[in-house]
Each structure stands twice: as structure tokens, then as C-alpha cells.
Design an enzyme around this catalytic site. Sequence first.
Site, PDB file in Angstrom:
ATOM      1  N   ASP A   6     -16.775  -0.381  21.356  1.00  0.00           N
ATOM      2  CA  ASP A   6     -18.022  -0.430  20.600  1.00  0.00           C
ATOM      3  C   ASP A   6     -18.622  -1.831  20.698  1.00  0.00           C
ATOM      4  O   ASP A   6     -17.918  -2.836  20.541  1.00  0.00           O
ATOM      5  CB  ASP A   6     -17.739  -0.083  19.142  1.00  0.00           C
ATOM      6  N   GLU A  46     -20.104  -0.376  25.360  1.00  0.00           N
ATOM      7  CA  GLU A  46     -21.542  -0.610  25.212  1.00  0.00           C
ATOM      8  C   GLU A  46     -21.845  -2.022  25.706  1.00  0.00           C
ATOM      9  O   GLU A  46     -21.347  -2.990  25.134  1.00  0.00           O
ATOM     10  CB  GLU A  46     -21.963  -0.472  23.752  1.00  0.00           C
TER      11      GLU A  46
END
Length: 643
Positions: free
Chosen positions: A319, A348
Site C-alpha cells: 500500500d 502503488e
Amino acid sequence: MKKLIIAGMVVLMMACQSDKQAFHFDEVTYSSRETVFKLFAPADAACYVVVGKDSVKMKLRKDSIWTATLKGDHKGEQYQFVVNGQASPGVFAKAVTVNGEKGVIMDMKDTDPEGWTDDRHVLRPYQDNIVYELHHRDFSIAREEAKYPGKFLALTEPWAIDHLKSLGVNAIHILPSYDYGSVDETRLDEPQYNWGYDPVNYNVPEGGYSTDPYEPAVRIREFKQMVQALHKAGISVILDVVYNHTYDIEHSNFQKTYPDYYYRLSGNSGNSGESGKSYSNGSGCGNETASEKPMMRQFMIESVKHWINEYHIDGFRFDLMGCHDIETMNAIRKAVDEIDPSIFIYGEGWSAGQCALPTEQLGVKANILQMPRIAAFSDEIRDALRGPFDDDSKAGWLGSGIRIFKSSDLLGFKESMKFGIAGAIAHPQVDMDKVNYSKEPWANEPTQMMSYVSCHDDMCLFDRLKASLPGVSKDELIRLDLLAQTAVFTSQGVPFMLSGEELLRTKLGVHNSFESPDSINHLDWSNKTTYPKVFEYYKNLIAMRKNHPAFRLGSAELVRKHLEFLDTPEKIVAYRLKENAGNDSWRNITVILNAGRADTEITIPEGNYTIVCCDGVINEKGLGTLQGSKVIVDAQSALIIHE
């Protein structure tokens, strides 16, 4: 013989060094004779470990490591570290009480389900992964025959395994499944929902997904049972890890053991804690961890290794990877490689705000070239297809037959799609000046790009199409939905899909449903029979990718050699995979994507072709044949032919 002995000595020395590094943070080592506690805390602190009713003063070693040893068998007893009056289970608890308030001394072997020692990682070349992202509660809460709705064990049930195997996905990305803070495990009979991006104990499964959060071993055993069942079905398990921030600062285990060490401070911006200090907020969640600090870096490395070794996890999705420094991400990749280099890592490639470190040091998408064998999501192909993340009302290339766009916008959509289809690598036919977000290729290999059009933290695909193309019929929305996923699953990146898209999922237009109720987030399983052609198309599209290596070459050199884009009108993207790409049995494959509302004739290389995808139907055995150099592509659909 001499060389073998020397090699053995070198391995032994390396192992000793690794073990020494593992004690950079707290650790509880159990045996029936004694339990050893280690804690990383300030050298001038007062440190105790409280086990049951006993409080034991810890002794300071070097490097701010505190230790205490309790003789006897303490299995099953609760403990807390107390540092200057602040009590917590430490930062690396492996078993906890309800809501993660206290640690529990555990012999982890006691948590193994039957046959666990025979369980093996399900690993494959990166390009062969087909990733399906799911939230435990979304997936099973509304399934009528689910015995364990919303629990880890739902993914052990025959209906769940059968659906996943029938669809054809082979890697399940589970949203955060560690102990998180926003769901009260003592009130599970009340409606509560969260995605789980609010970490508390990073190395313990979330109790809310277990059948009994009060019994520490249950959540661990049931998580392992879930992994075991998926592995038996040939499905790998990818864990969503959120090391970039904690639930908060003041109550975090990091802060309670070593104040301010694990966080980045900011002199210019950020959120002020109780101390009045300003904490950097690149995560957008009120704080940002400091991955570049040795102990935080080692924590992340050992945490990942723990999930691999103890829970047999096959991959990790980071994340907000753009909050972590490049050196740490590469160190994690190196540590994982020592276990198995096939374990897949992606994240990400951005942060949610300005980080305290300079961008050139961070694991953002533009720096993926410096992070070998780590992948990132491509927002280029995502937004080119359906429109920008920050404005749900704006359409992308999929809406080009319905809405009016400037020619320059259409060219930008097409070039960005081509960039994604090629896997974000340098390709001679991609004009980077026209690509939407990146003006330089950011992937060394196509396996460093995650190809997708929807995920959990956004509108699902059907809702996005509906929001950006108001008044369009459901039939057209379905056609565009299938067209979008055809672009994703025939790209050279690693395909990724949100659970339920194969069921024409809707979240009733909610963009950020992180704490919306089940009525918004649940999968509507009745859609499988209401829209059978949607599931059938997804199933056959995935099967075609798996059956034909031309769609997953895995090498930038092979992509540049075999992938050729064709000249087409603005509303059409077309390309060939030529000369038995990847030793495919199909000699030349042509993929044509038409977003226009009209059937359109285009020119292709002359040949004798078999049609395998046409007007929303896929059949690898053939839907017909055609000859020549002209072909008509049906409106809002894909045509795939091969020689």
C-alpha cells in the site's frame, strides 16, 4: 571436499549475521524451559515486561536492545511490554488477545492445521499471475450457502473455491488481513465494516475475520486453513501490507515502545501530535513511517519473511509504496529472493501526499527502473480507458463513441493504452509525449506493470462507466465493460481485477466505500445467473490468456520483437502479436478494440484468419473464418483473430 566445507562455513556465518539483525525490534522466543523477551527501546527508558501478574525489569544490552528471560513453561500466558509507563504488546507480536491489546506467548506449531507441513507455496513466473483482489467480507457476506460469511474460512468452502477455479484466476490478493483498529472485535454481532488500512499489529491475523477473536490461536489457525485450501486449488495468496502508516501515532505500538523513532517528522507540513511535533503525512492518514531508518527497514523485512515462512504467503501488495524508500524496497526484494525469487511483489507507485523524503529516494512509479522485479500499478492504461481517478464524471477512451472529445484527447487515450498494452516498457511505436502521466517508460520488463481498470479504492467498473456516461443503456455499459477488460487481459503487464467484476458488480455509485455497509460493498451473487454472458466472457478471456503465451511474453525484448501496433481510426486500438510470439501455437494474433458506436472497417495484414473473439463472445475453437486485408469490427467490442 575442501570447497564444500568452506562454502558451508560461509553460509553459517551469513545465517548468524541474519539472526543478529532480526533482534532490532521486540521478539518473544518460547520454549517449554523458558521464554526470552527482547525489545528495541530508548537506552534511557525504564523497560519492563508484564507476564500475567508478574512484572519483570528488563536489562539493557547494546544497540538499545532490552532483554528479559522467564524460566519455566509460560505458553498461553498474556504479556505486555511497558516502556516509561506505556504498555503495549510491542511491535512484532505474533499472537494477541481480543482487539490486539496484549501479546500472547505462543508455540506457533500448535496453530498449524492438519497437513500444514505438506502445504507448499503456489508460485509461477510473474507474467503467469492473474490477480483477483478481494475483501473477505465483500466476497462471502451475501453468499446464501456460506457457512462462514465474512470470515477467513469462507475461502475454504467448496462454493468459493469452485467459483475462483471456474473463473480461472490463480492469485488472490486479500485486502489487509492483519490486526487492524477500526473494527471492535468485541462487538462483531453489530454492523461494522472497514477495508482495514489502519494497522495495529502487523504480524497477527485480524480477529474480526476469525470465528473466535477471544481465543488467540483461532485466528492464526483459520488463516492458515484459508491459505491451505487455496493452495490445494492451485491458487496463490497475495497479502496487502500497509507499512506506510499506523492507525494513529499516540496509541501505536511503535510510539509506545520507541517514541518518534518509527515516524518521519516534518518541519514544514504534516499533522501535529499530542507533543506538538509535526509529523509528515505522505500517507494521508495522519502519519508516515520512516522506512529508511534501520530498525523500521528491518521490521518490514522480518515482517514479510514472517508471513512467508509462518503463513506460506506467495506475494505482497505494498500500500502506498511511494512512501517507502527505494533502498528498503530493494532490501525486501533481496530478502525474499533468498527464500524464493518467484514470490511476487508489487505496490502503488505513489503516495497520498508529500513525503518527508525527496521523491528521487522513494518507491514511486517513476523510480521502478531502480527496483528490479518489483511491479507497480499503471494508472496510464486505467485512466485512458475509463477516465481520471479524481473526476468520476469524466470519461476516457471507452466513452469516445458517446461523448465528444478533442482529437488531441483521443490521441492521448490511444497512446496511453498502447503504453499499457506494451507493459510500460520502451516500445518504438509508443509516443511518450502523448502518454497521459508518464513521459518516460518506467518499467524495465512488462512484469513490472500491473494492468487494471478498477480496484477496491475507486468506483467499480460498471459504476464508473455509468457515472461518466449518463443515460447510456445497460446493454452498452456491459459491452464497454467487456471491452475494457479485454484490453487489460490481453496486455503484456500482469492483469489485475477487482472481485465481483465478473458479476457486473455495483457499489451503487460509491467511490470510496472503505466504511460503507454490506449493502454497498457485498457481491451480488444472483448476477451470475442474471448476466451469464458477462461471467462467461470473463472466464473465456482469462482462459485465452492462460492458454496463449503471446499475451504474456514476460520480456521487454520479446515484446518489442513480436508486438506491432496497427494504424487505426481514433476510436480503435489494434495490434498484432506476430511470428508465434512466445512459441504460441497461433502464428499471428490480431487484437482490435473498438470503442465507437458504429461497426467499423479497418485494414489488417492480408491473411487467412480464424475468429476467436467477436461481439462479446469468445471461443478459442473458432467462431468463423475470414480472408483478405479488410475486417469489420462490431461497435463497442473486441475482435480477436489469428492465423
